[in-house]
Scaffold this motif. Structure first.
Motif, PDB file in Angstrom:
ATOM      1  N   TYR A 107      10.801 -65.709 153.927  1.00 32.38           N
ATOM      2  CA  TYR A 107      11.275 -64.371 154.277  1.00 32.38           C
ATOM      3  C   TYR A 107      12.590 -64.018 153.579  1.00 32.38           C
ATOM      4  N   ASP A 227       1.594 -58.266 156.116  1.00 32.07           N
ATOM      5  CA  ASP A 227       2.996 -58.649 156.326  1.00 32.07           C
ATOM      6  C   ASP A 227       3.773 -58.414 155.038  1.00 32.07           C
ATOM      7  N   ASP A 229       6.897 -58.280 154.686  1.00 39.96           N
ATOM      8  CA  ASP A 229       8.155 -59.027 154.641  1.00 39.96           C
ATOM      9  C   ASP A 229       7.950 -60.464 154.169  1.00 39.96           C
ATOM     10  N   LEU A 230       6.708 -60.885 154.010  1.00 41.47           N
ATOM     11  CA  LEU A 230       6.411 -62.250 153.597  1.00 41.47           C
ATOM     12  C   LEU A 230       6.323 -62.307 152.073  1.00 41.47           C
TER      13      LEU A 230
END
Length: 427
Positions: A107, A227, A229-230
């Motif tokens: 992250y 996701d 943010d990954l």
């Protein structure tokens, strides 16, 4: 107090000396905290290596494009440093430690993990430069605890040629087309393959969304999870795609550039090469912390305060004054020492009566009064002389009595001054 002799150096010279000394001291603290790092060109497969198996060429190629390339020696910083992280661990590295760092960085930024292949030794020749190596064999990584579902294989001299590498319509060759390292397993999205179809590099198929890597790999750009943010993790199984030996081929060098930039997907972020797994780690200490946020602000304030003090010292009011003589010479020294002894002993009041008697005898001598008279009679005659000469102030006898009755130092001083005034007018 008197003015001191002028300084033999000018103000500019003194300022220069102070600045050079301050900079030298700061540099000393910096090198004590960080160390000089030594020469990392030791023939290893890392960013400091200039041999065939090193990655110094990749770092220099990225720097030539104006990218922020960093060589990280602090293992803790790997976990929370923004930017692309490039790991080049040796074959005997701790797989659990690799997994921990990769998971912690997911992250913060993308990660490229390059698997090792070559066993190299130094070149024993007079013409050989530092860091030159010769390949003596291959060894697959033993990283138990990291990507255990992935199998890595290395071809040998008897294996059929791999046919170089292939990415869509792009083609390239390897330094050794038989001893090629490939990977296979579930959860991998191949990016490029050998001419025979084996995977040379892939990224993990997880919940992340990686349009740049999808485009490079030739799959649907919208493929992936939700996701955002990954960040991606790319596994480069064949080190000759990124090392100095492979980058000797122009097509392979351009492929390495495109692979790194597609993984980063952001040219403004740092490109961090890890050196800790290769034995160049350095621990944090108080000196290094002093030059890192948030403590850097306090260090800067300290330096500014020191500069303000130095500037104030160079701009004081008036010239420097020389210290007066600590011990007086001759009779003055005797008098000063005696007075100091009396004052320290707290017996100043004992000097009142002798001083009054001495003043009476001096005035009697100045007026020519007869010798051998009683003290009271002498003081009466001095009082009469005051009246005749119209001397202002109390009679001498009264002033002398007040002086003899004084007990505190300031009272004794004031009353002694009265006697001194009478004596001055009668002489």
């Amino acid at each position: 107090m008197s003015n001191a002799a002028p300084s033999p150096f000018s103000r500019g010279t003194l300022i220069g000396m102070l600045l050079v000394g301050a900079l030298a001291f700061v540099a000393l603290l910096w090198f004590l905290g960080n160390g000089t790092g030594g020469n990392s060109n030791n023939g290893g497969a890392h960013v400091g290596g200039h041999g065939l198996n090193g990655y110094a060429g990749l770092a220099r190629m990225l720097e030539a494009e104006g990218l922020d390339v960093q060589r990280q020696r602090n293992k803790r910083a790997l976990e929370n440093t923004p930017g692309l992280l490039i790991l080049t661990p040796p074959a005997d590295a701790d797989g659990k430690e690799i997994a921990r760092i990769v998971d912690a960085h997911r992250y913060w930024g993308p990660t490229i993990v390059v698997t090792p292949k070559w066993l190299a030794t130094g070149v024993d020749a007079k013409a050989a430069k530092r860091g030159w190596v010769q390949m003596v064999g291959t060894q697959a990584p033993l990283w138990k605890g990291f990507a255990d579902n992935v199998t890595v294989e290395i071809g040998d001299d008897e294996a059929p040629p791999a046919g170089g590498w292939k990415l869509g319509n792009r083609r390239g060759k390897f330094p050794d087309d038989r001893q090629i390292e490939t990977g296979s397993g579930k959860g991998l999205v191949p990016i490029l393959t050998t001419g025979s179809g084996k995977t040379l590099a892939a990224f993990l198929d997880d919940d992340g969304y990686y349009p740049a890597l999808n485009t490079l790999a030739g799959v649907d750009p919208d493929y992936g999870g939700e996701d955002e943010d990954l960040y991606p993790v790319v596994l480069v199984f064949e080190p000759d795609l990124l090392d100095n030996w492979g980058l000797a081929d122009r097509n392979t060098a351009m492929l390495a550039r495109d692979l790194v930039l597609a993984t980063a997907d952001n040219r403004s972020q740092p490109f961090v090469f890890d050196m800790t797994f290769n034995g160049f780690g350095a621990s944090r200490n108080l000196l290094t912390l002093a030059f890192e946020p948030p403590f850097l602000a306090a260090t800067i304030c300290l330096f500014l305060a020191a500069l303000a003090i130095a500037w104030r010292a160079f701009n004081r009011f008036g010239p420097a004054l020389a210290q007066a003589q600590e011990i007086a010479f001759g009779k003055a020294a005797l008098v000063a020492n005696a007075a100091g002894l009396i004052r320290r002993a707290g017996r100043v009041h004992l000097a009142a009566a002798p001083y009054a008697d001495a003043a009476r005898e001096r005035i009697a001598l100045a007026l020519g009064l007869p010798k051998g008279l009683a003290p009271d009679e002498t003081e009466r005659l001095i009082d009469a002389a005051q009246v005749r000469r119209a001397v202002a102030g109390p009679p001498f006898s009264q002033a002398a009595r007040h002086l003899r009755d004084a007990r505190k130092p300031h009272e004794l001083t004031k009353r002694a001054q009265v006697l001194q005034q009478i004596e001055r007018h009668l002489k």
